[in-house]
Design a protein around this motif. Structure first.
Motif, PDB file in Angstrom:
ATOM      1  N   GLU A   1      68.876  34.618  41.460  1.00  0.00           N
ATOM      2  CA  GLU A   1      68.443  35.902  42.588  1.00  0.00           C
ATOM      3  C   GLU A   1      67.505  35.805  42.286  1.00  0.00           C
ATOM      4  O   GLU A   1      66.354  36.004  43.124  1.00  0.00           O
ATOM      5  CB  GLU A   1      68.859  37.606  41.753  1.00  0.00           C
TER       6      GLU A   1
ATOM      7  N   TYR B   1      65.321  33.171  42.277  1.00  0.00           N
ATOM      8  CA  TYR B   1      65.287  31.890  43.431  1.00  0.00           C
ATOM      9  C   TYR B   1      65.251  32.512  44.733  1.00  0.00           C
ATOM     10  O   TYR B   1      64.283  32.468  45.393  1.00  0.00           O
ATOM     11  CB  TYR B   1      65.965  30.909  43.244  1.00  0.00           C
ATOM     12  N   LEU B   2      66.308  33.207  44.937  1.00  0.00           N
ATOM     13  CA  LEU B   2      66.613  33.695  46.246  1.00  0.00           C
ATOM     14  C   LEU B   2      65.607  34.982  46.320  1.00  0.00           C
ATOM     15  O   LEU B   2      64.727  35.284  47.684  1.00  0.00           O
ATOM     16  CB  LEU B   2      68.189  34.770  46.559  1.00  0.00           C
TER      17      LEU B   2
ATOM     18  N   GLU C   1      63.404  35.386  49.836  1.00  0.00           N
ATOM     19  CA  GLU C   1      61.938  36.472  50.671  1.00  0.00           C
ATOM     20  C   GLU C   1      61.585  36.457  50.822  1.00  0.00           C
ATOM     21  O   GLU C   1      60.766  37.024  51.796  1.00  0.00           O
ATOM     22  CB  GLU C   1      62.738  37.680  49.251  1.00  0.00           C
TER      23      GLU C   1
ATOM     24  N   TYR D   1      69.162  30.966  52.122  1.00  0.00           N
ATOM     25  CA  TYR D   1      68.852  32.522  51.539  1.00  0.00           C
ATOM     26  C   TYR D   1      70.624  32.140  51.318  1.00  0.00           C
ATOM     27  O   TYR D   1      71.040  32.553  50.479  1.00  0.00           O
ATOM     28  CB  TYR D   1      68.509  33.118  51.867  1.00  0.00           C
ATOM     29  N   ASP D   2      70.809  32.752  52.621  1.00  0.00           N
ATOM     30  CA  ASP D   2      72.146  33.140  53.009  1.00  0.00           C
ATOM     31  C   ASP D   2      73.933  31.912  52.199  1.00  0.00           C
ATOM     32  O   ASP D   2      74.823  32.869  51.393  1.00  0.00           O
ATOM     33  CB  ASP D   2      72.557  33.450  54.583  1.00  0.00           C
TER      34      ASP D   2
ATOM     35  N   VAL E   1      73.093  30.705  49.658  1.00  0.00           N
ATOM     36  CA  VAL E   1      72.763  29.994  48.557  1.00  0.00           C
ATOM     37  C   VAL E   1      73.847  31.611  47.207  1.00  0.00           C
ATOM     38  O   VAL E   1      74.118  31.821  46.267  1.00  0.00           O
ATOM     39  CB  VAL E   1      71.952  29.855  47.934  1.00  0.00           C
ATOM     40  N   LYS E   2      73.359  32.881  48.226  1.00  0.00           N
ATOM     41  CA  LYS E   2      74.091  34.046  48.027  1.00  0.00           C
ATOM     42  C   LYS E   2      75.194  33.983  48.239  1.00  0.00           C
ATOM     43  O   LYS E   2      75.791  34.655  47.080  1.00  0.00           O
ATOM     44  CB  LYS E   2      72.927  35.082  48.762  1.00  0.00           C
TER      45      LYS E   2
ATOM     46  N   CYS F   1      69.624  23.612  43.452  1.00  0.00           N
ATOM     47  CA  CYS F   1      68.173  25.069  44.181  1.00  0.00           C
ATOM     48  C   CYS F   1      67.055  24.227  43.118  1.00  0.00           C
ATOM     49  O   CYS F   1      66.294  24.669  43.376  1.00  0.00           O
ATOM     50  CB  CYS F   1      68.393  26.469  43.799  1.00  0.00           C
TER      51      CYS F   1
END
Ligand code: GAP
Length: 518
Positions: free
Chosen positions: A106, A108-109, A113, A150-151, A153-154, A176
């Motif tokens: 999270e 990392y995400l 962002e 992002y999408d 990995v999420k 990642c």
């Protein structure tokens, strides 16, 4: 000022003004455990009273209990906590630090962002008024690349969490290139499940002792008392049982001050309903609970719902009420449709029949449950974070001054009013004491005669006291005083005789309760 800096200042302020202290500070502290100081405990008690009154006082069909923290260990087997109350953890072999695998991802995400936000900010500056943010996000190559990363990995993380796929979580961390924030290396162990319950021994001899757990939620104390309360209170469905109490979790990642603690307090309510009606009640309680938050007047835009993708083992629907903290929108309360899972499990493990005879349906069944569960400490943090304001004030002579003011909603402010004699002589302290001695039965008052009146106002602003009453020479002549309002700093002269009425009107929890849907 960056939100991170504001948050650091807030933590320092909370300590300096007696709201929150690190536990065991003189022994260098105990991680993720905190003590509440003289102002903190008042605010905390007011939050609890607001919740208790909204739940128990306002609802004829909701009653309260106070169950013990220690409970029979089989309860936690039955509830699923022994087997499933886990977080995925990973260790870095070089720093020997332990992390939650999902939190590393999270973070990392979040960095992705932040990169997108920076691109948008740069472009907004470049294009000025002509900037079309939506179009920029849809067309800019760098933003699109970040967004796609992002999408992907999420999605991988959500799938891995849903399937409890620990190998995949580790693989995402490796793919990642996530490094340990301390050692800077990628030398990671496997991901393992880590049970969050604390345990201890009960009993005086080694052979006779029994492993017991510190409860990780107060809810189970309610479930195991369902029959007691239903029978002794002659409760008819739908009805609720409310409880406020401590809970304990051995959180792997304990950070963001009192947001995630190892010892914390919950305010939980289990609402027992007929099977088949639970999703309607779920929607009902979502509305009622959001209104409870919004009545505090901290800004409706600060709240949003977050629907759970991964449901807990006991739920068939779940949503969080999130609050916009300085570190983003985060959960402050959970509303869960817990089915009849817990009562059925206790029925099975205890061998006792836990059922309700429904005269309308002429049948017995295990009731379904809607739970509302809010952390007192997290609620406290939302109030504190929202309240903290730094202001530059222009004085009458044109010079400027700084103040830190805690804009805590008046009804839950720790101190409701301060009584301040203008000077420490001429009979003003005596007059001020006499006023305090009358008002102290109604409100939490402070008396302060030290330093200039300006400095005393600042001290009260810093703890969020909504009203300062100043006693001056005119007070001796005509029994009037000035009220100074914390937020506007406006002053008004009023008769001493009307103080109780004026202040009650402004600080009463009743005013909040009257806004709530039932
Ligand atoms: N009985 C359901 C339950 O415990 P939860 O979502 O795990 O659900 C409910 O917790 C609330 O308790 C959260 O919304 C949060 O406000 C608070 N809470 C949970 N863990 C916490 C922690 N480690 N520190 C502070 N508050 C916590």
């Amino acid at each position: 000022m960056a939100d991170e800096d504001v948050f650091k200042k807030l933590i320092a302020h909370a300590k300096e003004y007696g709201f929150v202290f690190q536990s065991s500070e003189i022994y260098d502290g105990l991680s993720a455990v905190y003590d509440y100081g003289q102002n903190g405990v008042e605010l905390k008690n007011n939050i609890k009273k607001y919740w208790w009154d909204a739940m128990v006082l306002l609802h004829e069909n909701i009653v309260g209990i106070d169950s013990a923290i220690f409970m029979h260990p089989t309860i936690w087997k039955a509830s699923g906590h022994v087997d499933a109350f886990n977080d995925p953890m990973i260790d870095n072999r070089d720093s020997k630090k332990r992390y939650r695998a999902d939190v590393l991802i999270e973070d990392y995400l979040q960095k992705i962002e932040d990169k997108i936000a920076k691109e948008v900010e740069k472009a907004a500056k470049r294009f000025g008024d002509a900037f079309d943010e939506a179009k920029f996000r849809q067309t800019n190559a760098r933003v699109l690349e970040h967004q796609q990363q992002y999408d992907t990995v999420k999605q991988r993380m959500n799938d891995a969490m849903k399937q409890d796929n620990l190998e995949e979580l580790r693989q995402i961390i490796l793919d990642c290139g996530i490094v340990c924030p301390i050692s800077g290396t990628r030398n990671w162990t496997d991901v393992r499940q880590f049970n969050l319950m604390f345990s201890t021994e009960m009993g005086s001899t080694a052979e006779g002792s029994m492993k017991v757990y510190l409860r990780p939620e107060t809810a189970q104390g309610i479930f195991v008392n369902y029959l007691n309360v239903q029978k002794t209170g002659r409760m008819k469905l739908p009805f609720g049982i409310a409880q406020i109490g401590k809970a304990f979790r051995n959180e792997i990642v304990a950070r963001q001050f009192i947001f995630r603690m190892r010892e914390f307090e919950q305010m939980e309510m289990q609402f027992f309903v007929q099977p088949g009606t639970e999703l309607d009640w779920f929607e009902h309680w979502k509305k009622v609970r959001l209104a409870w938050h919004q009545a505090l007047g901290m800004g409706n835009e600060k709240y949003r719902f977050h629907k759970h993708e991964k449901l807990a083992h006991y739920a068939n629907a779940a949503a969080d009420i999130e609050f916009e903290f300085p570190f983003g929108f985060k959960e402050v309360e959970g509303i869960h449709s817990r089915t009849n899972y817990d009562l059925s499990q206790h029925q099975q493990y205890s061998g006792k029949k836990i059922q309700y005879f429904d005269p309308e349906r002429n049948e017995s069944y295990v009731p379904y449950v809607i739970e509302t569960s809010i952390g007192v400490d997290r609620m406290f943090l939302s109030v504190l974070a929202n309240a903290y304001t730094e202001e530059t004030i222009t004085k009458e002579d044109g010079t400027t001054d700084q103040r830190v003011v805690m804009r805590i909603p008046a009804a839950i402010a720790p101190v409701k009013l301060a009584i301040l004699p203008l000077v420490k002589k001429d009979g003003l302290p005596e007059k001020a004491h006499a006023i305090k001695n009358k008002l102290r039965f109604e409100f939490n008052c402070q008396y302060d005669e030290k330093d200039s009146i300006g400095r005393r106002y600042r001290r009260q602003d810093a703890i969020g006291t909504p009203y300062c009453i100043t006693v001056d020479h005119q007070s001796l002549e005509d029994d009037t005083v000035t009220i100074r309002y914390r937020d506007t700093m406006a002053q008004e002269r009023v008769p001493i005789a009307s103080l109780t009425e004026i202040i009650s009107e402004k600080v009463s929890i009743k005013k909040l309760l009257e806004q709530l849907p039932l």
